[in-house]
Design a protein around this motif. Structure first.
Motif, PDB file in Angstrom:
ATOM      1  N   GLU A 130      -7.165   1.129   5.375  1.00 28.90           N
ATOM      2  CA  GLU A 130      -7.462   2.366   4.643  1.00 28.90           C
ATOM      3  C   GLU A 130      -7.778   2.104   3.179  1.00 28.90           C
ATOM      4  O   GLU A 130      -8.608   2.781   2.573  1.00 28.90           O
ATOM      5  CB  GLU A 130      -6.262   3.308   4.756  1.00 28.90           C
ATOM      6  N   TYR A 131      -7.121   1.097   2.607  1.00 26.11           N
ATOM      7  CA  TYR A 131      -7.258   0.850   1.166  1.00 26.11           C
ATOM      8  C   TYR A 131      -8.409  -0.086   0.820  1.00 26.11           C
ATOM      9  O   TYR A 131      -8.620  -0.405  -0.349  1.00 26.11           O
ATOM     10  CB  TYR A 131      -5.958   0.262   0.609  1.00 26.11           C
ATOM     11  N   ARG A 174     -15.125   5.683   1.273  1.00 29.81           N
ATOM     12  CA  ARG A 174     -15.567   6.297   2.514  1.00 29.81           C
ATOM     13  C   ARG A 174     -16.516   5.413   3.300  1.00 29.81           C
ATOM     14  O   ARG A 174     -16.787   5.677   4.476  1.00 29.81           O
ATOM     15  CB  ARG A 174     -16.258   7.633   2.202  1.00 29.81           C
ATOM     16  N   TRP A 214       0.825  -1.202   0.000  1.00 30.55           N
ATOM     17  CA  TRP A 214       0.000   0.000   0.000  1.00 30.55           C
ATOM     18  C   TRP A 214       0.863   1.257   0.000  1.00 30.55           C
ATOM     19  O   TRP A 214       0.542   2.248  -0.656  1.00 30.55           O
ATOM     20  CB  TRP A 214      -0.940  -0.023   1.205  1.00 30.55           C
ATOM     21  N   LEU A 253     -10.291   6.802  -2.087  1.00 30.38           N
ATOM     22  CA  LEU A 253     -10.576   5.932  -0.964  1.00 30.38           C
ATOM     23  C   LEU A 253     -12.077   5.684  -0.833  1.00 30.38           C
ATOM     24  O   LEU A 253     -12.898   6.516  -1.227  1.00 30.38           O
ATOM     25  CB  LEU A 253     -10.029   6.531   0.325  1.00 30.38           C
TER      26      LEU A 253
END
Length: 387
Positions: free
Chosen positions: A97-98, A89, A72, A87
């Motif tokens: 996060e990914y 949401r 990442w 990203l």
């Protein structure tokens, strides 16, 4: 980590990143983005090539270990140079996060990425195809307009080679080959390549002679025939040849193999080939063939026996277009109806044909008044091998 990332971003990465060779998963992602560019020409593209980082296609990123965090980190280092990262949401609170992030290829980054991956740009196939057809237009009717409109890809072959294969069909135009014979001879032994392209061939070669591929019909004939029974499934057909059930012993048996028995050419001498079981009575063959090819009256009532499901009754409905008097066979279906009423049977979702369609009205009194209402009421199917 943050300071390292800033330093890496500050560097010029117009040159190929030194880590890219060792990151096969990231390299595969970049190749997939270039693959998506091949699907449409530049003029047809409305959106950039993109893909989503989901767990199914990118499992290495979802291991939550040091290697996935490193990947990442490297992907982020490509931001704005070759990638735009959007990203998700709506990812879960415990997701990385990914999770579900979308990667898009930067509009003007294609040439740079191709240089990194040593993957030169390819000419769009439809343009290569058009040029190949134009080079041979004199061989086809209407200047090959239909062929230009319908490009065909064959793995391992160039557009010019495929067009040349179409041009080779002219050598066999008068031989009366079947579609599969023609396909095998012209397209490197591939017999099924032209299966859905007969209309195209007729447009390219209006005088082309094709022979219909005969339908193979398996038949068993007893010495004395009191009627004809079409059987949907092979195992039941072979048991009936052996005399089970007893009520079928005086019937000529036809293995209809699903919908094959309702083919439009099934009763044409050039469209069907009757193959008799070795135990068949040879003296009965001539009379049976005369009836089959509509040259004399039927040797008795015509019956069909198949699975007690919508597809099986659909076969009966289709058969009635070729054999108008055929009806559902009560000795076969009656025990199946009894089992269905007693709670036996299986859910439609367990059927090999999970999207069966109710055939509605068939024209057979027994099927319309008894069989179909039972299936609709119980919402279960029974296969004929149970009898």
């Amino acid at each position: 980590m943050t300071m390292q990332f800033r330093e890496l971003n500050a560097m010029s990465i117009k040159e190929k990143p030194i880590w890219l060779e060792g990151e096969r998963e990231i390299t595969a992602i970049l190749h997939r983005l270039l693959d998506k560019l091949k699907q449409k020409s530049a003029a047809q593209r409305r959106r950039p090539a993109s893909l989503k980082l989901n767990a199914r296609d990118h499992p290495c990123l979802y291991r939550n270990d040091e290697a996935s965090y490193r990947q990442w980190y490297f992907i982020q280092s490509l931001r704005d140079t070759v990638l735009t990262i959007k990203l998700n949401r709506r990812r879960g609170i415990y997701d990385p996060e990914y999770a579900g992030a979308r990667l898009e290829l930067v509009d003007d980054a294609e040439a740079l990425l191709r240089r990194w991956l040593n993957r030169p740009a390819e000419e769009p196939y439809h343009e290569e195809w058009g040029r190949a057809v134009e080079a041979r237009v004199t061989l086809f009717a209407n200047q090959g307009s239909e062929l230009i409109r319908r490009p065909l890809r064959v793995e391992g072959k160039t557009a010019a080679q495929v067009v040349e294969a179409f041009a080779g069909i002219a050598r066999y135009a008068d031989e009366g080959l079947t579609l599969r014979q023609l396909s095998a001879r012209c397209f490197w032994g591939h017999s099924k390549l032209l299966d859905a392209r007969e209309e195209l061939l007729r447009a390219l070669y209006p005088e082309l002679r094709l022979s219909a591929r005969p339908v193979i019909v398996h038949v068993y004939l007893p010495a004395v025939i009191s009627g004809v029974l079409f059987i949907e499934n092979q195992d039941t057909y072979l048991r009936a040849v052996q005399g089970m059930p007893e009520s079928a012993q005086s019937l000529a048996l036809v293995f209809s193999a699903g919908f094959r028995g309702s083919a439009q050419r099934i009763r044409d001498r050039d469209g069907a080939s009757l193959h008799y079981h070795s135990l068949s009575d040879k003296a009965a063959q001539q009379g049976f063939q005369q009836w089959w090819f509509t040259e004399c009256a039927a040797p008795g009532p015509l019956w069909f026996w198949g699975d007690l499901d919508f597809a099986g009754i659909g076969i009966l409905k289709a058969l009635r277009q070729r054999f108008a008097d055929i009806g559902a066979w009560p000795p076969g279906y009656a025990p199946m109806l009894t089992l269905l009423g007693a709670g036996a049977g299986h859910s439609p979702s367990l059927s090999a044909r999970t999207e069966q369609t109710d055939p509605g009205w068939t024209g057979c009194d027994y099927a319309d008044a008894d069989l179909l209402p039972a299936i609709r009421r119980e919402q279960r199917f029974i296969d004929q091998e149970v009898v």
